[in-house]
Design an enzyme around this catalytic site. Structure first.
Site, short mmCIF file in Angstrom:
data_model
loop_
_atom_site.label_atom_id
_atom_site.label_comp_id
_atom_site.label_asym_id
_atom_site.label_seq_id
_atom_site.Cartn_x
_atom_site.Cartn_y
_atom_site.Cartn_z
N TRP A 99 0.77 -1.51 0.29
CA TRP A 99 -0.05 0.10 -0.22
C TRP A 99 0.76 1.33 -0.30
O TRP A 99 0.10 2.08 -0.85
CB TRP A 99 -0.91 0.02 0.73
N ASP A 166 -2.19 6.49 6.14
CA ASP A 166 -3.28 5.47 5.64
C ASP A 166 -3.32 4.70 6.81
O ASP A 166 -2.93 4.00 6.85
CB ASP A 166 -2.37 4.27 4.41
N LYS A 190 -12.06 -2.22 6.53
CA LYS A 190 -11.97 -3.56 7.43
C LYS A 190 -12.32 -3.26 9.03
O LYS A 190 -12.45 -3.93 9.44
CB LYS A 190 -9.66 -2.78 7.64
C1 LIG Z 1 -7.29 -1.88 2.00
C2 LIG Z 1 -6.06 -1.60 1.95
C3 LIG Z 1 -5.82 -0.70 0.71
C4 LIG Z 1 -6.49 -0.34 -0.36
O1 LIG Z 1 -8.11 0.20 0.28
P1 LIG Z 1 -8.81 0.11 -1.27
O2 LIG Z 1 -10.72 0.56 -0.57
O3 LIG Z 1 -8.94 -1.59 -1.61
O4 LIG Z 1 -8.53 0.82 -2.64
C5 LIG Z 1 -5.15 0.91 1.46
N1 LIG Z 1 -4.61 0.60 2.13
C6 LIG Z 1 -4.50 -0.05 3.37
C7 LIG Z 1 -3.72 -0.05 4.93
C8 LIG Z 1 -5.42 -1.06 2.99
O5 LIG Z 1 -5.30 -2.46 4.00
#
Ligand SMILES: *Cc1c(COP(=O)(O)O)cnc(C)c1O
Length: 356
Positions: A99, A166, A190
């Site tokens: 990511w 993030d 999540k």
């Molecule tokens: C799942 C995830 C993403 C991607 O998320 P999307 O909504 O599928 O774009 C980005 N960063 C982290 C840390 C993630 O766990």
């Protein structure tokens, strides 16, 4: 049979969230209509937005001067929106996995990117340390929890420039010191809601500094000035997020989920560390994620991988197959997962070990 849901994302939601979301789909706020078929500009849906914003601010202790935004496009769209809106000249990034890597790739489209450290040399199985962040960077971007590799940064880094994080896979599991941040973002699927909405918390006075033209829909100011209602927002995921937020508040807020996260992770890591069959991928305990526990069978037992997944399936344990880039197993212990599910997994590991 009761299922024990360890999926990494989309992932488990609280029973409260599921039950109340169903209710809203059938009869939303006593309108006799579904939340799916009512105007987002209705006063009933406006009330959902207002309460969701207020609860995010209350639960995460977000100070004045920040906007809470509910956007489409996933966390992945934020990889570009962050630099589009916030990168004036140079940004610093920490490379801790897939990511982070994707975020770095997008940032390079907008300016100078200083990748201050990377743990790619060991397949991202640790958090880099001892790096220095340039004081003249517009921001330092990091991924607080590396969902795929099972590493986590549990404290807001001390660096000489503002932070951007993030927090897709660990938001609402610890307190955040917003005085250090200009932006935090998280895909909902999540720890918050079904897929389809991304929570962005951005500092208002950090906006409007870049000279470049920003397309209307990609400009945070568009959404901040319209309360995330510039266009039709993802109404159902937001409605579900509100249910989760109510549940979080009722359960004792972030402090309580922080405590539970530590208890659940400790239970599982202890079982792994004391096992003859299994071993943790992340060796340094300080770097281990409380949300995604990544573990493998020791080399001499490698051929038992499929057997263990089947053994777990028989007990209602689902979603523990590891990510393809790491292999082995990954048990995701998000906020909605009860500790009883972790106990069931630990018992399965012990019984499996006994069998072999
Ligand atoms: C799942 C995830 C993403 C991607 O998320 P999307 O909504 O599928 O774009 C980005 N960063 C982290 C840390 C993630 O766990």
């Amino acid at each position: 049979m009761k299922k024990h849901n360890f999926y990494a994302g989309p992932s488990i939601l609280s029973e409260y969230t599921i039950k109340n979301t169903i209710e809203g789909i059938v009869n939303f706020a006593d309108t006799g209509l579904s939340v799916l078929e009512i105007s987002h500009r209705s006063k009933q849906f406006q009330a959902v937005m207002d309460e969701a914003d207020a609860l995010v601010k209350e639960i995460l202790n977000v100070p004045e001067g920040f906007s809470v935004l509910w956007l489409g496009g996933g966390a992945s769209l934020q990889f570009c929106m962050i630099p589009f809106n916030l990168l004036v000249k140079k940004a610093a990034y920490l490379d801790t996995g897939t990511w982070a890597h994707k975020a770095i790739k997008e940032a390079k489209l907008f300016g100078e990117v200083d990748v201050v450290a990377s743990s790619e040399d060991a397949n991202y199985s640790y958090i880099p340390k001892g790096y220095s962040v340039p004081a003249d960077a517009d921001y330092f971007h990091y991924t607080s929890n590396n969902t795929i590799y099972g590493t986590e940064i549990l404290t807001d880094p001390d660096v000489p420039c503002p932070l951007v994080a993030d927090m897709s896979s660990d938001i609402f599991s610890r307190e955040i010191d917003f005085s250090k941040y200009i932006a935090v973002y998280a895909g909902a699927q999540k720890n918050l809601a079904p897929a389809g909405v991304t929570l962005v918390i951005v500092r208002d006075d950090a906006l409007g500094k870049v000279q470049r033209a920003i397309p209307t829909m990609l400009d945070y100011r568009t959404h901040a000035s319209k309360g995330s209602m510039f266009n039709t927002p993802p109404v159902l995921p937001i409605f579900a997020a509100l249910q989760t937020l109510r549940y979080y508040k009722e359960q004792g807020g972030v402090k309580e989920f922080d405590r539970r996260a530590t208890a659940k992770a400790q239970l599982l890591y202890d079982a792994i560390d004391n096992s003859r069959l299994f071993e943790a991928v992340v060796k340094d305990k300080a770097d281990r994620s409380r949300m995604n526990v990544v573990f493998v069978l020791r080399p001499e037992y490698k051929e038992l991988e499929k057997d263990f997944v089947d053994f777990c399936t028989e007990r209602g344990i689902v979603g523990i197959k590891g990510h393809r880039s790491v292999g082995g197993f990954r048990a995701s212990l998000y906020n909605a997962l009860p500790i009883e599910s972790v106990q069931v997994l630990v018992e399965a590991m012990r019984d499996f070990e006994y069998k072999h």
